[in-house]
Design a protein around this motif. Structure first.
Motif, PDB file in Angstrom:
ATOM      1  N   PHE A 136       0.844  -1.196   0.000  1.00 35.35           N
ATOM      2  CA  PHE A 136       0.000   0.000   0.000  1.00 35.35           C
ATOM      3  C   PHE A 136       0.882   1.249   0.000  1.00 35.35           C
ATOM      4  CE2 PHE A 136      -2.558  -3.235   2.148  1.00 35.35           C
ATOM      5  CZ  PHE A 136      -3.756  -3.147   1.462  1.00 35.35           C
ATOM      6  N   PRO A 137       0.576   2.269  -0.812  1.00 33.02           N
ATOM      7  CA  PRO A 137       1.353   3.505  -0.776  1.00 33.02           C
ATOM      8  C   PRO A 137       1.058   4.299   0.495  1.00 33.02           C
ATOM      9  CG  PRO A 137      -0.518   3.754  -2.245  1.00 33.02           C
ATOM     10  CD  PRO A 137      -0.513   2.314  -1.808  1.00 33.02           C
ATOM     11  N   TRP A 138       1.926   5.268   0.764  1.00 31.40           N
ATOM     12  CA  TRP A 138       1.789   6.020   2.008  1.00 31.40           C
ATOM     13  C   TRP A 138       0.479   6.802   2.088  1.00 31.40           C
ATOM     14  CZ3 TRP A 138       4.037   5.438   6.467  1.00 31.40           C
ATOM     15  CH2 TRP A 138       5.271   4.789   6.530  1.00 31.40           C
ATOM     16  N   ASP A 139      -0.011   7.313   0.955  1.00 31.77           N
ATOM     17  CA  ASP A 139      -1.264   8.079   1.037  1.00 31.77           C
ATOM     18  C   ASP A 139      -2.430   7.193   1.447  1.00 31.77           C
ATOM     19  OD1 ASP A 139      -1.461   6.715  -1.375  1.00 31.77           O
ATOM     20  OD2 ASP A 139      -1.986   8.463  -2.568  1.00 31.77           O
ATOM     21  N   ALA A 140      -2.354   5.890   1.118  1.00 34.23           N
ATOM     22  CA  ALA A 140      -3.403   4.968   1.544  1.00 34.23           C
ATOM     23  C   ALA A 140      -3.346   4.734   3.051  1.00 34.23           C
ATOM     24  CB  ALA A 140      -3.275   3.640   0.799  1.00 34.23           C
ATOM     25  N   LEU A 141      -2.140   4.686   3.602  1.00 30.93           N
ATOM     26  CA  LEU A 141      -2.016   4.526   5.049  1.00 30.93           C
ATOM     27  C   LEU A 141      -2.563   5.749   5.780  1.00 30.93           C
ATOM     28  CD1 LEU A 141      -0.170   2.199   4.078  1.00 30.93           C
ATOM     29  CD2 LEU A 141       1.395   2.793   5.943  1.00 30.93           C
ATOM     30  N   VAL A 142      -2.244   6.939   5.267  1.00 33.07           N
ATOM     31  CA  VAL A 142      -2.745   8.167   5.894  1.00 33.07           C
ATOM     32  C   VAL A 142      -4.267   8.219   5.812  1.00 33.07           C
ATOM     33  CG1 VAL A 142      -2.767  10.692   5.747  1.00 33.07           C
ATOM     34  CG2 VAL A 142      -0.613   9.435   5.477  1.00 33.07           C
ATOM     35  N   ALA A 143      -4.830   7.878   4.658  1.00 34.99           N
ATOM     36  CA  ALA A 143      -6.282   7.923   4.490  1.00 34.99           C
ATOM     37  C   ALA A 143      -6.973   6.943   5.424  1.00 34.99           C
ATOM     38  CB  ALA A 143      -6.643   7.619   3.036  1.00 34.99           C
ATOM     39  N   GLN A 144      -6.396   5.745   5.572  1.00 32.85           N
ATOM     40  CA  GLN A 144      -7.002   4.756   6.466  1.00 32.85           C
ATOM     41  C   GLN A 144      -6.926   5.210   7.922  1.00 32.85           C
ATOM     42  OE1 GLN A 144      -8.894   2.383   6.063  1.00 32.85           O
ATOM     43  NE2 GLN A 144      -8.533   0.651   7.425  1.00 32.85           N
ATOM     44  N   ALA A 145      -5.785   5.790   8.310  1.00 38.34           N
ATOM     45  CA  ALA A 145      -5.647   6.273   9.685  1.00 38.34           C
ATOM     46  C   ALA A 145      -6.632   7.394   9.988  1.00 38.34           C
ATOM     47  CB  ALA A 145      -4.218   6.750   9.923  1.00 38.34           C
ATOM     48  N   ALA A 146      -6.921   8.232   8.993  1.00 38.15           N
ATOM     49  CA  ALA A 146      -7.789   9.399   9.197  1.00 38.15           C
ATOM     50  C   ALA A 146      -9.270   9.077   9.047  1.00 38.15           C
ATOM     51  CB  ALA A 146      -7.414  10.495   8.199  1.00 38.15           C
ATOM     52  N   ARG A 147      -9.596   7.909   8.519  1.00 39.38           N
ATOM     53  CA  ARG A 147     -10.998   7.590   8.227  1.00 39.38           C
ATOM     54  C   ARG A 147     -11.831   7.596   9.515  1.00 39.38           C
ATOM     55  NH1 ARG A 147     -13.853   2.662   7.354  1.00 39.38           N
ATOM     56  NH2 ARG A 147     -11.945   1.436   7.580  1.00 39.38           N
ATOM     57  N   ASP A 148     -12.904   8.386   9.529  1.00 39.24           N
ATOM     58  CA  ASP A 148     -13.863   8.475  10.639  1.00 39.24           C
ATOM     59  C   ASP A 148     -13.250   9.016  11.925  1.00 39.24           C
ATOM     60  OD1 ASP A 148     -15.856   7.371   8.972  1.00 39.24           O
ATOM     61  OD2 ASP A 148     -15.198   5.344   9.480  1.00 39.24           O
ATOM     62  N   THR A 149     -12.094   9.669  11.827  1.00 33.39           N
ATOM     63  CA  THR A 149     -11.480  10.280  13.004  1.00 33.39           C
ATOM     64  C   THR A 149     -10.638  11.451  12.522  1.00 33.39           C
ATOM     65  OG1 THR A 149     -10.156   9.860  14.995  1.00 33.39           O
ATOM     66  CG2 THR A 149      -9.462   8.723  12.973  1.00 33.39           C
ATOM     67  N   ARG A 150      -9.728  11.942  13.337  1.00 31.43           N
ATOM     68  CA  ARG A 150      -8.855  13.039  12.921  1.00 31.43           C
ATOM     69  C   ARG A 150      -7.423  12.682  13.306  1.00 31.43           C
ATOM     70  NH1 ARG A 150      -7.768  16.632  17.328  1.00 31.43           N
ATOM     71  NH2 ARG A 150      -8.915  16.019  19.208  1.00 31.43           N
ATOM     72  N   LEU A 151      -6.518  13.104  12.458  1.00 32.71           N
ATOM     73  CA  LEU A 151      -5.103  12.960  12.763  1.00 32.71           C
ATOM     74  C   LEU A 151      -4.593  14.250  13.382  1.00 32.71           C
ATOM     75  CD1 LEU A 151      -3.793  11.136   9.558  1.00 32.71           C
ATOM     76  CD2 LEU A 151      -4.490  10.150  11.745  1.00 32.71           C
ATOM     77  N   ARG A 152      -3.636  14.113  14.299  1.00 28.28           N
ATOM     78  CA  ARG A 152      -3.070  15.268  14.984  1.00 28.28           C
ATOM     79  C   ARG A 152      -1.590  15.392  14.652  1.00 28.28           C
ATOM     80  NH1 ARG A 152      -4.969  13.632  20.933  1.00 28.28           N
ATOM     81  NH2 ARG A 152      -4.381  11.600  20.035  1.00 28.28           N
ATOM     82  N   PRO A 153      -1.071  16.619  14.619  1.00 26.00           N
ATOM     83  CA  PRO A 153       0.361  16.780  14.405  1.00 26.00           C
ATOM     84  C   PRO A 153       1.159  15.970  15.426  1.00 26.00           C
ATOM     85  CG  PRO A 153      -0.729  18.895  14.203  1.00 26.00           C
ATOM     86  CD  PRO A 153      -1.768  17.927  14.704  1.00 26.00           C
ATOM     87  N   GLY A 154       2.108  15.215  14.931  1.00 25.47           N
ATOM     88  CA  GLY A 154       2.912  14.356  15.793  1.00 25.47           C
ATOM     89  C   GLY A 154       2.480  12.916  15.808  1.00 25.47           C
ATOM     90  N   ASP A 155       1.295  12.603  15.271  1.00 20.44           N
ATOM     91  CA  ASP A 155       0.883  11.197  15.181  1.00 20.44           C
ATOM     92  C   ASP A 155       1.902  10.430  14.336  1.00 20.44           C
ATOM     93  OD1 ASP A 155      -1.390  11.485  16.714  1.00 20.44           O
ATOM     94  OD2 ASP A 155      -2.772  11.571  15.019  1.00 20.44           O
ATOM     95  N   VAL A 156       2.237   9.222  14.792  1.00 20.42           N
ATOM     96  CA  VAL A 156       3.222   8.388  14.117  1.00 20.42           C
ATOM     97  C   VAL A 156       2.511   7.232  13.420  1.00 20.42           C
ATOM     98  CG1 VAL A 156       5.182   6.812  14.466  1.00 20.42           C
ATOM     99  CG2 VAL A 156       5.075   8.986  15.717  1.00 20.42           C
ATOM    100  N   LEU A 157       2.851   7.013  12.140  1.00 17.94           N
ATOM    101  CA  LEU A 157       2.317   5.894  11.368  1.00 17.94           C
ATOM    102  C   LEU A 157       3.475   4.999  10.958  1.00 17.94           C
ATOM    103  CD1 LEU A 157      -0.118   7.753   8.895  1.00 17.94           C
ATOM    104  CD2 LEU A 157      -0.535   7.071  11.272  1.00 17.94           C
ATOM    105  N   GLY A 158       3.585   3.824  11.553  1.00 25.74           N
ATOM    106  CA  GLY A 158       4.617   2.873  11.170  1.00 25.74           C
ATOM    107  C   GLY A 158       4.213   2.110   9.921  1.00 25.74           C
ATOM    108  N   SER A 159       5.182   1.813   9.088  1.00 27.36           N
ATOM    109  CA  SER A 159       4.910   1.114   7.829  1.00 27.36           C
ATOM    110  C   SER A 159       4.569  -0.355   8.025  1.00 27.36           C
ATOM    111  CB  SER A 159       6.133   1.198   6.918  1.00 27.36           C
ATOM    112  OG  SER A 159       7.234   0.492   7.483  1.00 27.36           O
TER     113      SER A 159
END
Length: 275
Positions: free
Chosen positions: A211-234
């Motif tokens: 999965f590309p990185w934009d897909a990971l970001v979109a999944q993490a943000a789905r139905d919630t909000r991301l905050r500055p400093g949130d960490v997404l491990g690959s």
């Protein structure tokens, strides 16, 4: 740009940017402030020689840590070891679990082997850190240290890893902005290695992420909000852990006295002594 959180002479953590062999202090008091968009300018103070600075995790206290499972080769090996195939749902969307933001350690910071484990493992990962607007502000190396025997028992319950994972996650040594890294089809095209006391345990690439990185970001943000400093491990790169590779020479896992070092083009080296 390479960004760091650092201290000098035992002082309070500061945010800075690397320029050659020096750290230029930023106006932002912390990395979280910089990620929110505050204090992006230099502080106007004298640069600090890198040799005089102690680097901490780029984001020492992230609001959250999500760890994905985005490398098909790693996933397939894990399922083969359990006598099964990758579930079809894995291909529908990137999946993750929440790790422990209170257990972040930085470069060179020792990690105590949990008393309950004799199968301590490294996990070679790349992490994205979220900035203002919910977009990726930078990338860093991530070692999702794992107690495999503890994890194996926990996973039979069906809730995912807990004490097998949450004792330590290493990040560092710095945060690299996306414009300085090679992105191909939304994936980082970086060679990476892991060494244990100089022994090269693996050599692999971050380019094989399913999965590309934009897909990971979109999944993490789905139905919630991301905050500055949130960490997404690959998630673990293919052949990025002893669970896939098999034990170290002598048939052993990580032990006190070992130093495990992750390295990747552009992202530097992240060393973790085991005590």
């Amino acid at each position: 740009m390479r960004l760091v959180t650092y201290t000098t002479a035992g002082g309070a953590p500061r945010a800075g940017r690397l320029e050659g062999d020096a750290v230029v202090p930023l106006a932002a008091p912390t990395m979280l402030d910089w990620l929110r968009g505050d204090g992006r300018a230099d502080a106007g103070e004298a640069p600090v020689p890198l040799a005089d600075a102690r680097l901490l995790a780029p984001v020492p206290d992230p609001p959250s840590v999500r760890d994905f499972y985005a490398f098909e080769g790693h996933v397939a090996t894990g399922w083969r070891r359990r006598g099964g195939d990758i579930p079809p749902a894995w291909y529908d969307a990137p999946v993750f679990y929440f790790s422990n933001p209170a257990s972040i350690v930085g470069p060179g910071e020792p990690v105590a082997r949990p008393a309950a484990t004799r199968e301590l493992d490294f996990e070679l990962e790349v992490a994205a850190v979220i900035g203002a607007g919910g977009e990726i502000a930078g990338f860093t190396l991530m070692n999702d240290l794992s107690a495999r025997d503890v994890q194996r028992a926990e996973m039979t319950v069906g809730l995912g890893p807990a004490k097998g994972k949450d004792f330590a996650t290493a990040l560092g040594p710095w945060l690299v902005t996306p414009d300085e890294l090679p992105l191909r089809d939304g994936r980082l095209d970086l060679a990476a290695t892991v060494t244990v006391d100089g022994y090269e345990a693996t050599r692999t690439t971050a380019a094989d992420m399913y999965f590309p990185w934009d897909a990971l970001v979109a999944q993490a943000a789905r139905d919630t909000r991301l905050r500055p400093g949130d960490v997404l491990g690959s998630g673990t790169l293919e052949r990025g852990c002893l669970l896939e590779l098999g034990p170290l020479p002598g048939g052993r896992w990580l032990e006190p006295g070992d130093t495990v070092t992750l390295a990747a083009d552009g992202l530097g080296e992240l060393s973790t002594p085991i005590v």
